[in-house]
Structures are given as structure tokens and as C-alpha cells.
Scaffold this motif. Structure first.
Motif, mmCIF file in Angstrom:
data_model
loop_
_atom_site.group_PDB
_atom_site.id
_atom_site.type_symbol
_atom_site.label_atom_id
_atom_site.label_comp_id
_atom_site.label_asym_id
_atom_site.label_seq_id
_atom_site.Cartn_x
_atom_site.Cartn_y
_atom_site.Cartn_z
ATOM 1 N N LEU A 194 8.586 7.175 -8.440
ATOM 2 C CA LEU A 194 7.829 6.734 -9.603
ATOM 3 C C LEU A 194 7.976 7.808 -10.668
ATOM 4 N N LEU A 195 8.640 7.451 -11.757
ATOM 5 C CA LEU A 195 8.855 8.388 -12.856
ATOM 6 C C LEU A 195 7.841 8.090 -13.960
ATOM 7 N N MET A 196 7.020 9.072 -14.283
ATOM 8 C CA MET A 196 6.093 8.903 -15.390
ATOM 9 C C MET A 196 6.896 8.811 -16.683
ATOM 10 N N PRO A 240 0.837 -1.210 0.000
ATOM 11 C CA PRO A 240 0.000 0.000 0.000
ATOM 12 C C PRO A 240 0.869 1.255 0.000
ATOM 13 N N VAL A 241 0.636 2.139 -0.949
ATOM 14 C CA VAL A 241 1.436 3.356 -1.078
ATOM 15 C C VAL A 241 0.543 4.534 -1.436
ATOM 16 N N SER A 242 1.098 5.721 -1.244
ATOM 17 C CA SER A 242 0.465 6.963 -1.696
ATOM 18 C C SER A 242 1.422 7.656 -2.647
ATOM 19 N N LEU A 243 0.860 8.251 -3.676
ATOM 20 C CA LEU A 243 1.667 8.935 -4.682
ATOM 21 C C LEU A 243 1.682 10.425 -4.360
ATOM 22 N N MET A 244 2.872 10.928 -4.014
ATOM 23 C CA MET A 244 3.031 12.329 -3.640
ATOM 24 C C MET A 244 3.818 13.063 -4.724
ATOM 25 N N ALA A 245 3.554 14.342 -4.864
ATOM 26 C CA ALA A 245 4.211 15.145 -5.896
ATOM 27 C C ALA A 245 5.724 15.141 -5.695
ATOM 28 N N GLY A 246 6.452 14.938 -6.772
ATOM 29 C CA GLY A 246 7.908 14.959 -6.720
ATOM 30 C C GLY A 246 8.504 16.212 -7.319
ATOM 31 N N GLU A 247 7.663 17.135 -7.773
ATOM 32 C CA GLU A 247 8.128 18.408 -8.299
ATOM 33 C C GLU A 247 7.250 19.526 -7.771
ATOM 34 N N PRO A 289 8.515 13.251 -12.118
ATOM 35 C CA PRO A 289 8.799 12.433 -10.936
ATOM 36 C C PRO A 289 7.710 12.539 -9.871
ATOM 37 N N TYR A 290 7.480 11.418 -9.181
ATOM 38 C CA TYR A 290 6.622 11.368 -7.999
ATOM 39 C C TYR A 290 7.354 10.590 -6.914
ATOM 40 N N VAL A 291 6.920 10.741 -5.693
ATOM 41 C CA VAL A 291 7.494 10.024 -4.561
ATOM 42 C C VAL A 291 6.474 9.007 -4.062
ATOM 43 N N LEU A 292 6.899 7.752 -3.942
ATOM 44 C CA LEU A 292 6.045 6.710 -3.398
ATOM 45 C C LEU A 292 6.239 6.660 -1.884
ATOM 46 N N VAL A 293 5.171 6.865 -1.141
ATOM 47 C CA VAL A 293 5.219 6.880 0.323
ATOM 48 C C VAL A 293 4.450 5.664 0.831
ATOM 49 N N PRO A 294 5.082 4.804 1.639
ATOM 50 C CA PRO A 294 4.377 3.604 2.105
ATOM 51 C C PRO A 294 3.281 3.955 3.104
ATOM 52 N N ALA A 295 2.222 3.163 3.102
ATOM 53 C CA ALA A 295 1.157 3.327 4.080
ATOM 54 C C ALA A 295 1.642 2.823 5.438
ATOM 55 N N LYS A 296 0.858 3.080 6.459
ATOM 56 C CA LYS A 296 1.222 2.611 7.790
ATOM 57 C C LYS A 296 1.269 1.090 7.822
ATOM 58 N N LYS A 297 2.290 0.570 8.476
ATOM 59 C CA LYS A 297 2.497 -0.866 8.650
ATOM 60 C C LYS A 297 2.817 -1.574 7.337
ATOM 61 N N ALA A 298 3.235 -0.823 6.324
ATOM 62 C CA ALA A 298 3.620 -1.433 5.043
ATOM 63 C C ALA A 298 5.089 -1.178 4.740
ATOM 64 N N GLU A 299 5.873 -0.843 5.762
ATOM 65 C CA GLU A 299 7.268 -0.472 5.552
ATOM 66 C C GLU A 299 8.139 -1.655 5.122
ATOM 67 N N LYS A 300 7.798 -2.872 5.588
ATOM 68 C CA LYS A 300 8.662 -4.021 5.287
ATOM 69 C C LYS A 300 8.728 -4.290 3.788
ATOM 70 N N GLY A 301 7.578 -4.371 3.133
ATOM 71 C CA GLY A 301 7.577 -4.605 1.693
ATOM 72 C C GLY A 301 8.236 -3.474 0.929
ATOM 73 N N TYR A 302 8.045 -2.243 1.406
ATOM 74 C CA TYR A 302 8.640 -1.068 0.761
ATOM 75 C C TYR A 302 10.162 -1.163 0.790
ATOM 76 N N VAL A 303 10.725 -1.449 1.977
ATOM 77 C CA VAL A 303 12.186 -1.533 2.123
ATOM 78 C C VAL A 303 12.726 -2.734 1.361
ATOM 79 N N LEU A 304 11.978 -3.826 1.360
ATOM 80 C CA LEU A 304 12.417 -5.016 0.639
ATOM 81 C C LEU A 304 12.585 -4.743 -0.848
ATOM 82 N N LEU A 305 11.604 -4.097 -1.461
ATOM 83 C CA LEU A 305 11.697 -3.774 -2.886
ATOM 84 C C LEU A 305 12.795 -2.758 -3.152
#
Length: 348
Positions: free
Chosen positions: A161-163, A18-25, A110-126
């Protein structure tokens, strides 16, 4: 606090993060409004019919495609929705590719992928797996109604995340008149080549992004600051939006999901077709028959007949005669008057 542009999952294989897409510019352009010079009133943009000059309401506006000069085909909202992709809440990684193989012209925003709460393990793994292999994930994402190509790349402690542009969006370089051939064909001497290389070496250095600024914007900002110096400026405080709490946890068995994903990718096409065409042995579930007790229950919504006691009471009420005022001559006063008249006739 900035609001997420898109919320969903980043998936590769059987893993979902689970992630949120935040503005990278950040857009730094200074926006200017058009005013009426007579009274400093803002000018509005109106939707006007080009033939009549009358303003058109939003409810009367439709979308159309101009297939020829002055000829249009109108598209209904259903037509546009039917062409839109179904998946809107997942960034689905299709393959992992060496970053050096992708033409830089494909990368766009560019965008920044921000992990949802309690989803940090999969985020760091990838993130760590991408950094170790030197690859980036090529995926698809649907933002609003537009499907876009994108790339998931590690950047420090974050995933970006780069469009990307589709190949059809790039102009073929061969369409332009580009000088080809050897330097000698353009009368470039070896001395000129060497001096050019020395100049490049002399001007070389490390990348320092802080050394570059938008000078035009800064100068224009200074001019605006002088203009508003003698005027009062009202600042509105922005409210921080509530961040949605995702229900993701760290209890996911990542090892099992990774192994299953690898097995899926190693299947042969023949095995996939056999597994896809193999008929299922499960029998269709039998339809449940309605119970008799539910139909006979007096207070049930499904019973059509009223209970017996209620029917008897209703019939009794209907049969009871309605009370009406006594008729003339049958009451007490009428009876006394008749007796008096009879006595008088006997006396006579």
C-alpha cells in the motif's frame, strides 16, 4: 515483532479481505538529545505561554487556526471530529488504473499489507489479478483521523500500500523557471548530445539496492561507538505484542461476490436512480405491547404494588404496640404498697 499501524479490511466490490498495515520503511536517522553541559542532564521541551513565560498544562491547551497574523479561531474537539471521515476500518478501492498513467510524484510512503488468519485466499486472488492485468488499485484509507489517498500494488508475493499525495499537495511545475524549447536553442551541438548518450550507456547497469548505503549515518554511528566504548550500555528486551485473531474464514463465496460486483458496476445511472427512489412495500413493525403477566408478577421489577401477603404483614407490624417499661404504681411492688396502706387505715 513489529506492531500493526492499522487494522481493518481491504475491500473492492463486495469482497472484504481482513489485513494489517505494517511499516514498509525503516527510519535510520540517528536521534540526538540536547543535554546541559554542566551536569549532562537532558533538556526538556516545555509548553510555555509566549506572553507570561509560564508553563501551560495540557488541559489548558486548545487548537486554533490562524486566519490572519495574530488572529485565531479556536476549534473544539467536536469541530474536528465532525470533519473527520466516518470509515476508519476499511481500505476502499475505488478504481483500478494502469500503473504507467500515474505520475511518480504522487507516490509517497510504502506499507506492507499482511493478511489476517484464514484470509489468504482473497489476498492471493487480488494479488494475482493485479499482476495479470498490470493495474493498481486506487483507494482511500483513514489512519487515525487523516484520510489519505493510496494505491494497492502487487510486489512479488506481497501486496503493498503506497500512500499518495492529493493533487492539491503537488506544486505545479509551471511555477518554476524551467528551460523549454529545442537543444539548438541552448547551443547544444550534435556531438555533445552523442557523447552524453555514450556516457550514459557506459554507466548503465542493473538495479542493485544493496550497493547503496547511508554513508553519513554509518560514519556518525562509528563516532558514537567510539564514545560509548568505555561506558556501560543497558539494553532493554522488547516484549512481543499479541497478534489479534481475526474471525475471517475461507468459506466466502468469492465467485458469487465477484459476479455481483460486476453487475453493480454495469448498472445504468437510470436504473440506479429508479432502484434508489422506489418506495419500500414493507410495513413498519408494530410496537409490542407489554404482557399482563409481567406486570402482575410479585417479584418483578416492573410491578409497582407489593404482593398482598407482604402488605398484610407490614400492616400488622405497624399496628402492634411497641413494648414500653411498666409505669410506676402498676407493677407488683406498687400494688403491694397500696394494699398495706389501706389495712393500716382500717385498724386505726
Amino acid at each position: 515483532m513489529a506492531r500493526p499501524i492499522w487494522t481493518g479490511t481491504l475491500s473492492f466490490g463486495l469482497l472484504n479481505i481482513p489485513v494489517s498495515l505494517m511499516a514498509g520503511e525503516r527510519r535510520t536517522d540517528i536521534s540526538l538529545r540536547m543535554l546541559d553541559s554542566r551536569d549532562q542532564t537532558p533538556i526538556r521541551y516545555e509548553r510555555v505561554n509566549s506572553s507570561t513565560g509560564e508553563e501551560v498544562a495540557w488541559k489548558d491547551i486548545v487548537k486554533a487556526f490562524e486566519y490572519d497574523k495574530g488572529s485565531y479561531v479556536v476549534l473544539e474537539p467536536e469541530d474536528i471530529r465532525s470533519a473527520a471521515p466516518e470509515s476508519h476500518d476499511a481500505i476502499e478501492v475505488e478504481s483500478f488504473i494502469d500503473a504507467s498513467q500515474i505520475d511518480p510524484r504522487y507516490f509517497e510512503k510504502p506499507y506492507v499489507l499482511v493478511p489476517a488468519k484464514k484470509a489468504e485466499k482473497g489476498y492471493v486472488l487480488l494479488r494475482e489479478a493485479l499482476s495479470a492485468t498490470g493495474r493498481i488499485g486506487v483507494a482511500r484509507v483513514v489512519i487515525r483521523t487523516r484520510e489519505s489517498l493510496c494505491a494497492v500494488i502487487p510486489h512479488g508475493q506481497a501486496l503493498l500500500l503506497l500512500m499518495m499525495r492529493f493533487p492539491q499537495e503537488l506544486v505545479d511545475i509551471d511555477e518554476y523557471r524551467i528551460p523549454e524549447g529545442k537543444p539548438e536553442d541552448y547551443r547544444i551541438t550534435a556531438k555533445e548530445q552523442k557523447i552524453s548518450e555514450q556516457l550514459i550507456e557506459a554507466m548503465s547497469g542493473d538495479w542493485d539496492p544493496d550497493a547503496y548505503h547511508d554513508e553519513f549515518r554509518q560514519r556518525l554511528h562509528d563516532v558514537i561507538a567510539k564514545r560509548v566504548k568505555d561506558h556501560k550500555v543497558v539494553e532493554h528486551a522488547e516484549e512481543e505484542p499479541a497478534v489479534p485473531d481475526h474471525a475471517a474464514t475461507n468459506v466466502v463465496d468469492f465467485m458469487s461476490l465477484l459476479q455481483q460486483s460486476i453487475k453493480r458496476k454495469q448498472r445504468t445511472p437510470a436504473a440506479e436512480q429508479t432502484g434508489a427512489t422506489k418506495p419500500s412495500k414493507k410495513k413498519p413493525a408494530a410496537k409490542k405491547k407489554p404482557t399482563k403477566t409481567a406486570a402482575k408478577k410479585p417479584g418483578s421489577a416492573t410491578s409497582k404494588k407489593p404482593p398482598a401477603s407482604t402488605a398484610k404483614k407490614t400492616a400488622t407490624k405497624k399496628a402492634a404496640p411497641s413494648k414500653s417499661p411498666p409505669s410506676a404504681g402498676k407493677g407488683t411492688a406498687g400494688g403491694d404498697a397500696a394494699k398495706s396502706a389501706a389495712k393500716r387505715r382500717k385498724v386505726a
